[in-house]
Scaffold this active site. Structure first.
Site, mmCIF file in Angstrom:
data_model
loop_
_atom_site.group_PDB
_atom_site.id
_atom_site.type_symbol
_atom_site.label_atom_id
_atom_site.label_comp_id
_atom_site.label_asym_id
_atom_site.label_seq_id
_atom_site.Cartn_x
_atom_site.Cartn_y
_atom_site.Cartn_z
ATOM 1 N N ARG A 206 95.505 11.822 47.168
ATOM 2 C CA ARG A 206 94.920 11.676 45.814
ATOM 3 C C ARG A 206 96.103 12.490 44.901
ATOM 4 O O ARG A 206 96.481 11.647 43.903
ATOM 5 C CB ARG A 206 93.506 12.089 45.698
ATOM 6 C CG ARG A 206 92.600 11.428 46.502
ATOM 7 C CD ARG A 206 91.178 12.081 46.312
ATOM 8 N NE ARG A 206 90.307 11.175 47.206
ATOM 9 C CZ ARG A 206 89.084 11.249 47.121
ATOM 10 N NH1 ARG A 206 88.315 12.034 46.367
ATOM 11 N NH2 ARG A 206 88.046 10.672 47.906
ATOM 12 N N SER B 119 85.526 6.587 54.613
ATOM 13 C CA SER B 119 84.416 6.993 54.130
ATOM 14 C C SER B 119 83.516 5.823 53.514
ATOM 15 O O SER B 119 83.839 4.843 53.308
ATOM 16 C CB SER B 119 84.548 7.946 52.913
ATOM 17 O OG SER B 119 84.957 7.255 51.828
ATOM 18 N N ASP C 299 84.386 8.491 58.275
ATOM 19 C CA ASP C 299 84.386 10.017 57.635
ATOM 20 C C ASP C 299 83.026 10.307 57.041
ATOM 21 O O ASP C 299 82.623 9.358 56.183
ATOM 22 C CB ASP C 299 85.454 9.947 56.656
ATOM 23 C CG ASP C 299 85.779 11.369 56.391
ATOM 24 O OD1 ASP C 299 85.450 12.326 57.070
ATOM 25 O OD2 ASP C 299 86.243 11.843 55.163
ATOM 26 N N HIS C 300 82.280 11.284 57.459
ATOM 27 C CA HIS C 300 80.863 11.686 56.917
ATOM 28 C C HIS C 300 80.138 10.477 56.814
ATOM 29 O O HIS C 300 79.333 10.434 55.787
ATOM 30 C CB HIS C 300 81.320 12.404 55.388
ATOM 31 C CG HIS C 300 81.962 13.619 55.325
ATOM 32 N ND1 HIS C 300 81.482 14.657 55.721
ATOM 33 C CD2 HIS C 300 83.353 13.716 55.222
ATOM 34 C CE1 HIS C 300 82.473 15.601 55.595
ATOM 35 N NE2 HIS C 300 83.499 15.040 55.380
ATOM 36 N N GLY D 264 88.036 18.932 48.343
ATOM 37 C CA GLY D 264 88.676 18.886 46.984
ATOM 38 C C GLY D 264 89.735 19.990 46.805
ATOM 39 O O GLY D 264 90.457 20.370 47.644
ATOM 40 N N GLY E 25 88.360 19.531 54.992
ATOM 41 C CA GLY E 25 88.937 20.260 53.785
ATOM 42 C C GLY E 25 90.076 21.092 53.959
ATOM 43 O O GLY E 25 90.189 22.047 53.631
HETATM 44 P P1 13P Z 1 90.099 17.669 51.454
HETATM 45 O O1 13P Z 1 89.481 17.500 50.236
HETATM 46 O O2 13P Z 1 90.677 19.062 51.655
HETATM 47 O O3 13P Z 1 91.484 16.393 51.476
HETATM 48 O O4 13P Z 1 89.343 17.267 52.951
HETATM 49 C C1 13P Z 1 89.111 15.884 53.407
HETATM 50 C C2 13P Z 1 88.052 15.800 54.074
HETATM 51 O O5 13P Z 1 87.719 16.865 54.881
HETATM 52 C C3 13P Z 1 87.605 14.503 54.628
HETATM 53 O O6 13P Z 1 86.668 14.418 55.515
HETATM 54 O O1 G3H Z 2 85.205 14.533 52.571
HETATM 55 C C1 G3H Z 2 85.522 13.482 51.815
HETATM 56 C C2 G3H Z 2 86.483 12.750 51.703
HETATM 57 O O2 G3H Z 2 87.752 13.395 50.924
HETATM 58 C C3 G3H Z 2 86.011 11.289 51.321
HETATM 59 O O3 G3H Z 2 85.668 11.290 49.916
HETATM 60 O O4 G3H Z 2 83.661 10.162 49.835
HETATM 61 O O5 G3H Z 2 85.160 10.216 47.886
HETATM 62 O O6 G3H Z 2 85.709 8.790 49.891
HETATM 63 P P1 G3H Z 2 84.941 10.152 49.307
HETATM 64 ZN ZN ZN Z 3 85.488 16.037 55.181
#
Ligand code: 13P
Ligand code: G3H
Ligand code: ZN
Length: 333
Positions: free
Chosen positions: A265, A50, A83-84, A185, A216
């Site tokens: 985590r 991320s 990611d994101h 989360g 998620g």
């Molecule tokens: P979780 O918080 O369910 O592990 O999802 C992680 C996620 O979607 C990262 O992009």
């Molecule tokens: O979807 C989010 C991921 O769990 C990444 O989380 O932005 O805290 O690294 P983060």
């Molecule tokens: Zn995500």
């Protein structure tokens, strides 16, 4: 050295009744735990990073940790994914850092804005031979939206199957994260865990051939919550997606990629708390990070069973060779 895009993976996962686990990496122990589990189970995998991970660990450090993991496991099919991602500039930085896949998350934008941002990212990423995941719909537990919202409005937050088709055609995105009731989360559901499985089915119908992604998707294992709460933590009412529902989404409904961060985590935190509480004189980080890493290995191995990806590495490598994808410039840095 099968460092690849997600294409060879999704080619097989789409009809194969399995999904690729996408695990978030932030440091060496987490990366090692994930890789050991996938090597033991011969599972293809996506290591995802991320914006926050890039900031925390420094991309140069993460890159070398990942390079070491790839070198240690030359037979394992691995994709490196953003990611994101939220901006074109961040995507460009990841392209020069050797990522093989990027996500652009424009889900908070109005529909047309999401399309514009995603299409722009698709253009720059495809020029670099990198694939793109986008997101449509609002991620969040179904129940969250039910509170104070009329029952008929609940559907609005889930991904609309017709919009998904339009989005796919206009952006040419390679995979799509959909909102089906999961959320990020450790507190995903207030009552019974429930996913909108029918919605996956509908989107598969309007978008045949488009690999679908579930964000998620952590299951928030009770054993970790119990340890955390027993040893000084406070995580009441934590709840995730039961692994049987993940298994059904993957094997019955065809989801191709499943994102996991929270469970990593929790595994690490639970073990560190346990060591701190039961061995108060311990101060060697190896003696609490080590058990944390072991807990990650066991958790991920179990997860790979739920994704039905055990033993699929070899077939994915074959598909990668068949497609003749060029190796990314990852090792040149
Ligand atoms: P979780 O918080 O369910 O592990 O999802 C992680 C996620 O979607 C990262 O992009
Ligand atoms: O979807 C989010 C991921 O769990 C990444 O989380 O932005 O805290 O690294 P983060
Ligand atoms: Zn995500």
């Amino acid at each position: 050295m099968p460092l690849m895009t997600t294409k060879p993976m999704f080619d097989l996962a789409y009809d194969g009744g399995f999904a690729i686990g996408a695990f978030n990496v932030n440091n060496m122990e987490i990366t090692q735990g994930i890789i050991s589990a996938c090597a033991a189970e011969k599972s293809p995998l996506i290591l995802q990073i991320s914006k926050g991970a890039r900031k925390y660990a420094n991309m140069r450090f993460l890159r070398h940790i990942i390079s070491a993991a790839v070198e240690e496991n030359p037979e394992l099919p691995i994709a490196i994914h953003l990611d994101h991602g939220d901006t074109v500039d961040l995507v460009k930085a990841c392209l020069s850092d050797g990522f093989t896949s990027v996500m652009i998350d424009g889900s908070h934008e109005p529909f047309e804005g999401n399309i514009k941002l995603t299409a722009e990212v698709v253009k720059v990423a495809h020029q670099a031979g990198v694939v793109v995941e986008a997101e449509l719909g609002i991620l969040g537990g179904i129940e969250e939206h039910v509170v104070g919202v009329k029952a008929e409005d609940v559907e609005k937050f889930l991904t609309d199957p017709e919009q998904a088709q339009d989005f796919w055609k206009r952006t040419k995105v390679d995979s799509l994260a959909i909102a089906i009731g999961t959320s990020h989360g450790a507190y995903k559901f207030k009552h019974e865990a429930k996913l909108a499985m029918g919605r996956i089915e509908q989107i598969m119908k309007t978008c045949p051939g488009l690999p679908l992604v579930m964000h998620g998707s952590s299951s928030v294992p009770q054993e970790f919550i119990d340890l955390i709460n027993k040893y000084g933590g406070s995580m009441p009412n934590a709840k995730g997606v039961p692994e049987e529902q993940i298994y059904a989404a993957v094997t019955k409904y065809g989801v191709c990629k499943v994102n996991i961060d929270t469970d990593l985590r929790l595994a690490l935190t639970a073990k560190i708390r346990e060591v701190f509480a039961t061995k108060p004189s311990e101060f060697d980080p190896r003696n609490y990070l080590g058990p944390g890493r072991e807990a990650i290995v066991s958790m991920v191995r179990r997860k790979l069973q739920a994704l039905n990806s055990v033993g699929k590495a070899e077939a994915v490598v074959k598909q990668w060779k068949k497609l003749g994808e060029p190796m990314p410039a990852y090792y040149k840095k």
